[in-house]
Design a protein around this motif. Structure first.
Motif, PDB file in Angstrom:
ATOM      1  N   GLU A 856       6.223   6.210   0.113  1.00 24.02           N
ATOM      2  CA  GLU A 856       6.996   5.478  -1.112  1.00 24.02           C
ATOM      3  C   GLU A 856       5.873   4.561  -1.679  1.00 24.02           C
ATOM      4  O   GLU A 856       6.249   4.046  -2.717  1.00 24.02           O
ATOM      5  CB  GLU A 856       7.918   4.575  -0.326  1.00 24.02           C
ATOM      6  N   HIS A 857       4.814   4.375  -1.200  1.00 26.55           N
ATOM      7  CA  HIS A 857       3.715   3.500  -1.861  1.00 26.55           C
ATOM      8  C   HIS A 857       2.465   4.539  -1.997  1.00 26.55           C
ATOM      9  O   HIS A 857       1.222   4.109  -1.348  1.00 26.55           O
ATOM     10  CB  HIS A 857       3.261   2.363  -1.036  1.00 26.55           C
ATOM     11  N   ARG A 858       2.659   5.349  -3.197  1.00 30.96           N
ATOM     12  CA  ARG A 858       1.536   6.257  -3.356  1.00 30.96           C
ATOM     13  C   ARG A 858       0.187   5.852  -3.979  1.00 30.96           C
ATOM     14  O   ARG A 858      -0.829   6.489  -3.816  1.00 30.96           O
ATOM     15  CB  ARG A 858       2.039   7.427  -4.327  1.00 30.96           C
ATOM     16  N   GLU A 859       0.056   4.486  -4.164  1.00 29.76           N
ATOM     17  CA  GLU A 859      -1.267   3.851  -4.761  1.00 29.76           C
ATOM     18  C   GLU A 859      -2.120   3.954  -3.693  1.00 29.76           C
ATOM     19  O   GLU A 859      -3.117   3.795  -3.987  1.00 29.76           O
ATOM     20  CB  GLU A 859      -0.793   2.448  -5.277  1.00 29.76           C
ATOM     21  N   TYR A 860      -1.593   4.112  -2.349  1.00 37.10           N
ATOM     22  CA  TYR A 860      -2.575   4.068  -1.008  1.00 37.10           C
ATOM     23  C   TYR A 860      -3.221   5.453  -0.750  1.00 37.10           C
ATOM     24  O   TYR A 860      -3.892   5.570   0.081  1.00 37.10           O
ATOM     25  CB  TYR A 860      -1.629   3.441   0.155  1.00 37.10           C
ATOM     26  N   ILE A 862      -5.147   8.406  -2.356  1.00 32.50           N
ATOM     27  CA  ILE A 862      -5.913   8.910  -3.416  1.00 32.50           C
ATOM     28  C   ILE A 862      -6.640  10.342  -3.272  1.00 32.50           C
ATOM     29  O   ILE A 862      -6.980  10.598  -2.182  1.00 32.50           O
ATOM     30  CB  ILE A 862      -7.153   7.631  -3.526  1.00 32.50           C
ATOM     31  N   SER A 873      -6.516   4.861   1.126  1.00 33.43           N
ATOM     32  CA  SER A 873      -7.367   4.032   0.538  1.00 33.43           C
ATOM     33  C   SER A 873      -7.538   2.867   1.851  1.00 33.43           C
ATOM     34  O   SER A 873      -6.713   2.699   2.348  1.00 33.43           O
ATOM     35  CB  SER A 873      -6.630   3.244  -0.491  1.00 33.43           C
ATOM     36  N   LEU A 876      -4.827   0.147   2.249  1.00 34.75           N
ATOM     37  CA  LEU A 876      -3.818   0.101   2.905  1.00 34.75           C
ATOM     38  C   LEU A 876      -3.829  -0.704   4.123  1.00 34.75           C
ATOM     39  O   LEU A 876      -2.692  -1.396   4.862  1.00 34.75           O
ATOM     40  CB  LEU A 876      -3.588   1.449   3.525  1.00 34.75           C
ATOM     41  N   CYS A 879      -1.882  -4.062   3.439  1.00 33.79           N
ATOM     42  CA  CYS A 879      -0.511  -3.901   2.731  1.00 33.79           C
ATOM     43  C   CYS A 879       0.425  -5.048   3.350  1.00 33.79           C
ATOM     44  O   CYS A 879      -0.056  -5.729   4.217  1.00 33.79           O
ATOM     45  CB  CYS A 879      -0.076  -2.609   2.905  1.00 33.79           C
TER      46      CYS A 879
END
Length: 910
Positions: A856-860, A862, A873, A876, A879
């Protein structure tokens, strides 16, 4: 040669336990400690002479060399020294004797805990003490030392097979872990397996093993897991197993290890450590999996070393019979009776108001020493807990007293915890940031109305059944650290969960409806007083006013010695009965493989579910051993009931059969035969229903489960659960939500919605009459939560998971290895999602909840521009999710390639 002469030492020690003066002094010491524990004035306990005398007795006992009684003498010496140190903490004479006693019995941890600067009294003894200290030094942790008995067991771990038993507090699994750590630090390239009895223990042991090796670095700053290319894995699906260049430490239940050995028949294993090996004895439906794992490994050309560890039993060599070629085995076995901690036992009779301390060193008629008769009516165990908690509020965290309360059932434990919570609630929460953070996470991940979420703010918790692994781990850690001080538990406490406590309140002498056996009773008592944390613990045996158990029952059980154990497969009137073996043999001789329950003339079952399941699984093993002509202990144990001609007839019957018995003992031949036929049907063959937009369809799931019920004959084999159509409909609801990746809170909300729309019948008490569901009742909400969590743990993640695994394996054999690449429901159940990224994250070591958070937090997540591979990443680790941050600490040590240059590719994500 024995000349019949007695030395002065043997003459002293032979009768010292019968010394009247010692008996009187010790009884007075127990009484004094008991009064001290209950904050009563004990007056002048001893004169100076009596104080010196009891300390001298302790000194003499600590040096016992009696061949049969020395361990008992040393434990008694230790009890005296520890209690005297508690009652006279500032007395120089007591400190000196306590140091001498603890040194003599080799309790170095005890010396540290009493903060005693004791040194040996003369140069020669100092030299010997230093030699002993060096000898007991732990190779993998040179600054730490084994107890003498631990060192003896440790030195045997290189044997081809070895079995040892010891009290709960002796750190049996610690010995195994230190052996593995030392081997790996020295560069060993081997595979190790640690079998634990339940899934709940996997995470705890995995964490400890990673701490041992991942948390420690060499001189170049590289941790030993990375340096020697090791991974700790907990399931056959772990992605690390795909790297053939690695070595592994497996932490698994016997079922998981069996399925790994089936899936990877050429996987080499160098060491098999079976913790809690007493599961091989007694009436246990999961015991056959232990036998099957050992059988598969015993018959390999390259056999692993087999190490068995069990609590308290007098004849650990019995488990070496599984090796087949070990006849006696005494030289490969060790029964340790010494314990480095002591338990002081109190009898609390709430019916009469009497509180007594129990004296194990007295005759039965003098074993109960009255402390006080509580006159107030209505006093209960909560009053004791409240008094302890009131005192705790005045103490710093590291000095607080921790208490465990044991009940024999989930609902009892939860209701008792909530009743105590209501009692302390007016005092307000602890205002502890760690507890507040845990409470919020329980509200978000489980439910805001879940009792546990509010309780933990007050330092109260319960430890039962299914909870997200990360939540459970935090509860355990906060109990160990003293943030949580009262824990309510069920028999999960007997499965090796390492929760240190100062006080243990035993409210029942049963596990579910059956009285505890002697092993479980002693094992439960041994859970209080852990040498890593404290020298002694108090055990309160409570007879409540409304309970059938009495203090006489507890005294009777305390007087029992643990009998020699037999294997579950042995003919034992209380385990696998002779009539049951004959019943199995008679069925197999007819050429059938279906083993129905034994019933009487009225059609009533003669077996419990547990007993029946154990018998049926042993029958499946036996049938396979005969058909494949394997020499195993199971086959040998049935030889009385099957002649060579009988066995030849059974072999001939199945020789040309398309479906032969195999190693997956969760299903029998008759079930597998029907499964294969259903998959091969020309018209409408059995298959997993297709997902609809990546989600399951409830009608399809119900229909599929009904088909499996017919194929696997659940009405017979799973009569109390999957065999009931109404229950299957309920299970299907939770199964859909689970496989679709719904969080626990979502699943709980849907369950509450259902009951609000369908308020009757609602089972407030499973053994009573149904009532109406009240959507405003937090009690009713928590009954729903408890029932739902129980279904997830026992039905979804155990029963259905095993059946889906069998289905997937057979489907691949018939349709090809690629047949389930896009729709494998076993995988969806195991990981609780249909999402490939979430599955891959779990295969890399993350929990279901942490994997959901990352998805749900695809920014982590890459993608490497040059390789196209996915990596996590480093950000994470910072977080805002506490559980994810905690898990990353261990995953970075165990699977660093996920964060750096490893192969971490999800394929296609949804």
């Amino acid at each position: 040669m024995n000349t019949g002469k007695r030395t002065l030492g043997s003459a002293i020690f032979a009768e010292i336990e019968n010394n009247d003066y010692l008996g009187k002094l010790y009884a007075r010491l127990l009484q004094g400690y008991g009064m001290h524990a209950f904050n009563m004035d004990q007056g002048e306990l001893f004169t100076n002479k009596e104080k010196a005398d009891i300390l001298r007795f302790a000194d003499i006992l600590s040096k016992s060399n009696d061949p049969e009684k020395s361990d008992g003498h040393k434990i008694w010496a230790q009890e005296i020294a520890i209690l005297m140190n508690e009652l006279y903490p500032d007395d120089a004479l007591v400190k000196a004797y306590a140091g001498n006693v603890l040194s003599s019995v080799g309790n170095h941890k005890g010396l540290e805990l009493v903060n005693n600067a004791y040194s040996e009294p003369n140069a020669l003894e100092e030299i010997f003490a230093q030699f002993r200290s060096d000898y007991l030094s732990i190779p993998a942790e040179p600054g730490e030392r084994f107890f003498g008995e631990q060192k003896i067991a440790y030195d045997h771990l290189t044997d081809e097979c070895f079995s040892y038993s010891a009290p709960t507090s002796m750190g049996k699994s610690f010995i195994m872990r230190m052996f593995i750590k030392d081997e790996i630090m020295k560069g060993a390239q081997k595979n190790y397996a640690l079998i634990v009895p339940t899934k709940a223990l996997i995470n705890e042991v995995r964490t400890k093993v990673i701490d041992d090796l991942g948390g420690e670095k060499n001189t170049e700053g590289i941790n030993y897991l990375s340096l020697h290319n090791y991974s700790v894995v907990t399931a056959a699906s772990d992605i690390a197993l795909e790297d053939d260049s690695r070595n592994f430490i497996l932490v698994m239940t016997p079922e998981r290890l069996l399925y790994l050995l089936i899936a990877r028949p050429h996987f080499d294993l160098d060491y098999l450590f079976i913790d809690e090996a007493h599961k091989l004895s007694g009436k246990n439906s999961r015991a056959p999996f232990y036998y099957k794992v050992v059988d598969k490994l015993v018959h390999r050309e390259k056999k692993p070393h087999f190490i068995f560890a069990s609590p308290n039993i007098p004849n650990p060599q019995v488990y070496l019979r599984l090796m087949l070629n070990v006849e006696n085995g005494d030289e490969e076995a060790l029964a340790i009776t010494y314990s480095p901690v002591v338990q002081i036992k109190f009898l609390v009779d709430l019916k009469t108001g009497q509180i007594e301390v129990y004296n194990e060193h007295a005759t039965r008629d003098k074993s109960r020493i009255l402390l006080v008769n509580v006159k107030q009516s209505g006093i209960g165990v909560n009053d004791f807990l409240l008094a302890i908690e009131t005192q705790n509020q005045k103490l710093p965290k590291e000095r607080r007293k921790q208490s465990i309360v044991y009940y024999n059932g989930r609902d009892k434990a939860v209701n008792a915890a909530h009743a105590f919570f209501e009692l302390v609630k007016p005092n307000g929460p602890r205002n502890d940031p760690l507890l507040e953070s845990l409470a919020k996470d329980i509200q978000e991940e489980v439910h805001q109305w879940y009792y546990l979420a509010e309780m933990v703010r007050y330092g109260i918790a319960y430890h039962i059944g299914y909870l997200p692994a990360s939540i459970r781990a935090r509860i355990e850690e906060l109990f160990k650290s003293g943030n949580i001080t009262v824990m309510f538990c069920t028999s999960t406490l007997l499965e090796g969960v390492n929760l240190p406590a100062d006080n243990l309140f035993i409210m029942e002498n049963k596990i579910f409806l059956s009285e505890m056996n002697a092993i479980d009773f002693r094992n439960l008592i041994g859970r209080v007083g852990r040498i890593s944390f404290n020298l002694y613990g108090n055990v309160y045996f409570v007879a409540e006013r409304n309970s059938k158990v009495t203090t006489d029952d507890y005294v009777r059980m305390l007087g029992q010695t643990i009998p020699e154990q037999s294997l579950s497969i042995s003919t034992d009137p209380k385990v696998l009965k002779k009539v049951e073996k004959q019943y199995v043999a008679d069925i197999l001789k007819t050429g059938k493989s279906e083993i129905p329950k034994r019933v009487n003339d009225k059609g009533e079952s003669l077996q419990s579910e547990e007993s029946y399941e154990m018998m049926r699984r042993f029958a499946t093993i036996l049938q396979g051993d005969i058909v494949h002509d394997r020499d195993t202990l199971v086959r040998r144990e049935f030889s009385e009931f099957l002649t060579p001609a009988d066995e030849e007839h059974i072999r001939e019957t199945f020789k040309d059969a398309e479906v032969k018995p195999d190693d997956d003992i969760n299903t029998s031949v008759d079930q597998t035969r029907k499964l294969i036929a259903a998959i091969r049907k020309e018209s409408d063959p059995l298959h997993y229903p297709e997902l609809v937009n990546g989600k399951t369809s409830y009608p399809d799931v119900v229909r599929f489960l009904d088909e499996l019920a017919e194929v696997f004959n659940w009405e017979e084999y799973e009569a109390s659960s999957l065999g009931k159509k109404t229950l299957r409909s309920w299970y299907a609801v939770i199964l859909c939500q689970w496989m679709d990746g719904g969080g626990l809170k979502y699943i709980m909300d849907r369950a509450l919605d259902y009951h609000e729309k369908n308020p009757y019948p609602f089972w407030i008490n499973k053994h009573g009459a149904p009532g109406m569901y009240d959507p405003r009742s937090q009690e009713h909400h928590n009954i729903v939560f408890g029932d739902t969590l129980e279904v997830i743990e026992n039905i979804i993640l155990y029963s259905l998971s095993n059946y889906f695994l069998r289905f997937s394996n057979e489907y691949r054999k018939i349709k090809g290895d690629e047949a389930l690449n896009r729709n494998n429901w076993y995988e969806y159940v195991e990981f609780g999602t249909t999402n490939p990224l979430t599955i891959l994250l779990q295969r890399s070591g993350f929990s279901r909840e942490a994997a959901r958070y990352i998805k749900e937090h695809r920014e982590y997540v890459i993608r490497d521009g040059s390789t196209g591979q996915l990596k996590l990443s480093p950000a994470l680790a910072e977080c805002n999710n506490t559980d994810v941050r905690n898990e990353i600490v261990y995953i970075r040590q165990n699977s660093p390639e996920i964060f750096e240059n490893g192969n971490f590719d999800e394929g296609q994500t949804q």
